[in-house]
Motif scaffolding. Sequence first.
Motif, PDB file in Angstrom:
ATOM      1  N   HIS A   1       0.089  -4.652   2.290  1.00  0.00           N
ATOM      2  CA  HIS A   1      -1.380  -4.685   2.284  1.00  0.00           C
ATOM      3  C   HIS A   1      -1.802  -5.971   2.972  1.00  0.00           C
ATOM      4  O   HIS A   1      -1.422  -7.051   2.564  1.00  0.00           O
ATOM      5  CB  HIS A   1      -1.905  -4.652   0.852  1.00  0.00           C
ATOM      6  N   ARG A   2      -2.550  -5.840   4.039  1.00  0.00           N
ATOM      7  CA  ARG A   2      -3.009  -6.998   4.798  1.00  0.00           C
ATOM      8  C   ARG A   2      -4.522  -7.122   4.689  1.00  0.00           C
ATOM      9  O   ARG A   2      -5.223  -6.124   4.611  1.00  0.00           O
ATOM     10  CB  ARG A   2      -2.639  -6.862   6.282  1.00  0.00           C
ATOM     11  N   ILE A   3      -4.995  -8.332   4.705  1.00  0.00           N
ATOM     12  CA  ILE A   3      -6.427  -8.583   4.690  1.00  0.00           C
ATOM     13  C   ILE A   3      -6.966  -8.286   6.082  1.00  0.00           C
ATOM     14  O   ILE A   3      -6.442  -8.785   7.080  1.00  0.00           O
ATOM     15  CB  ILE A   3      -6.722 -10.043   4.295  1.00  0.00           C
ATOM     16  N   ASP A   4      -8.022  -7.487   6.149  1.00  0.00           N
ATOM     17  CA  ASP A   4      -8.675  -7.186   7.417  1.00  0.00           C
ATOM     18  C   ASP A   4      -9.642  -8.326   7.704  1.00  0.00           C
ATOM     19  O   ASP A   4     -10.745  -8.379   7.162  1.00  0.00           O
ATOM     20  CB  ASP A   4      -9.411  -5.847   7.319  1.00  0.00           C
ATOM     21  N   LEU A   5      -9.206  -9.263   8.551  1.00  0.00           N
ATOM     22  CA  LEU A   5      -9.997 -10.454   8.818  1.00  0.00           C
ATOM     23  C   LEU A   5     -11.335 -10.120   9.463  1.00  0.00           C
ATOM     24  O   LEU A   5     -12.297 -10.884   9.339  1.00  0.00           O
ATOM     25  CB  LEU A   5      -9.206 -11.437   9.673  1.00  0.00           C
ATOM     26  N   SER A   6     -11.439  -8.975  10.126  1.00  0.00           N
ATOM     27  CA  SER A   6     -12.711  -8.594  10.747  1.00  0.00           C
ATOM     28  C   SER A   6     -13.783  -8.349   9.689  1.00  0.00           C
ATOM     29  O   SER A   6     -14.976  -8.458   9.974  1.00  0.00           O
ATOM     30  CB  SER A   6     -12.538  -7.363  11.634  1.00  0.00           C
ATOM     31  N   ARG A   7     -13.367  -8.020   8.465  1.00  0.00           N
ATOM     32  CA  ARG A   7     -14.343  -7.803   7.393  1.00  0.00           C
ATOM     33  C   ARG A   7     -14.987  -9.103   6.943  1.00  0.00           C
ATOM     34  O   ARG A   7     -16.009  -9.103   6.264  1.00  0.00           O
ATOM     35  CB  ARG A   7     -13.672  -7.113   6.210  1.00  0.00           C
TER      36      ARG A   7
ATOM     37  N   GLU B   1       0.858  -1.184   0.000  1.00  0.00           N
ATOM     38  CA  GLU B   1       0.000   0.000   0.000  1.00  0.00           C
ATOM     39  C   GLU B   1       0.895   1.236   0.000  1.00  0.00           C
ATOM     40  O   GLU B   1       1.912   1.266   0.675  1.00  0.00           O
ATOM     41  CB  GLU B   1      -0.838   0.060   1.284  1.00  0.00           C
TER      42      GLU B   1
ATOM     43  N   GLU C   1       0.531   5.168   0.922  1.00  0.00           N
ATOM     44  CA  GLU C   1      -0.339   6.166   1.536  1.00  0.00           C
ATOM     45  C   GLU C   1       0.339   7.528   1.429  1.00  0.00           C
ATOM     46  O   GLU C   1       1.459   7.708   1.897  1.00  0.00           O
ATOM     47  CB  GLU C   1      -0.595   5.824   3.002  1.00  0.00           C
TER      48      GLU C   1
ATOM     49  N   ARG D   1       3.615   0.310   2.987  1.00  0.00           N
ATOM     50  CA  ARG D   1       3.376  -0.741   3.976  1.00  0.00           C
ATOM     51  C   ARG D   1       2.737  -1.933   3.280  1.00  0.00           C
ATOM     52  O   ARG D   1       2.110  -1.776   2.243  1.00  0.00           O
ATOM     53  CB  ARG D   1       2.509  -0.239   5.122  1.00  0.00           C
TER      54      ARG D   1
ATOM     55  N   ASP E   1      -6.290 -10.741  -4.073  1.00  0.00           N
ATOM     56  CA  ASP E   1      -6.919  -9.554  -3.496  1.00  0.00           C
ATOM     57  C   ASP E   1      -6.044  -8.344  -3.666  1.00  0.00           C
ATOM     58  O   ASP E   1      -4.940  -8.370  -4.016  1.00  0.00           O
ATOM     59  CB  ASP E   1      -7.223  -9.762  -2.012  1.00  0.00           C
TER      60      ASP E   1
END
Length: 80
Positions: A43-49, A30, A32, A41, A80
Amino acid sequence: MLVRITSKRQVTFPARVLEAMGVEPGDRLELEEGADGFIVRPHRIDLSRLAPLRGKLRPGAEAFDIYAFRAQLHDPALRD
């Protein structure tokens, strides 16, 4: 630390930088934008989604291991 930009506008990061960031081939970074430039940084998968999917899988189905899935060879368009 300096990195070179190729004629195709590609950048190669030193292996130790990528290892410290915990990224591997096929992962995404990512960028920014901030007042002083860009922050890079992983890019990580937001597991909460994924939480809304809980309870929507059929009973008895094996848990889906996204990390094992990403480690397999797939069509790059599916990443992804």
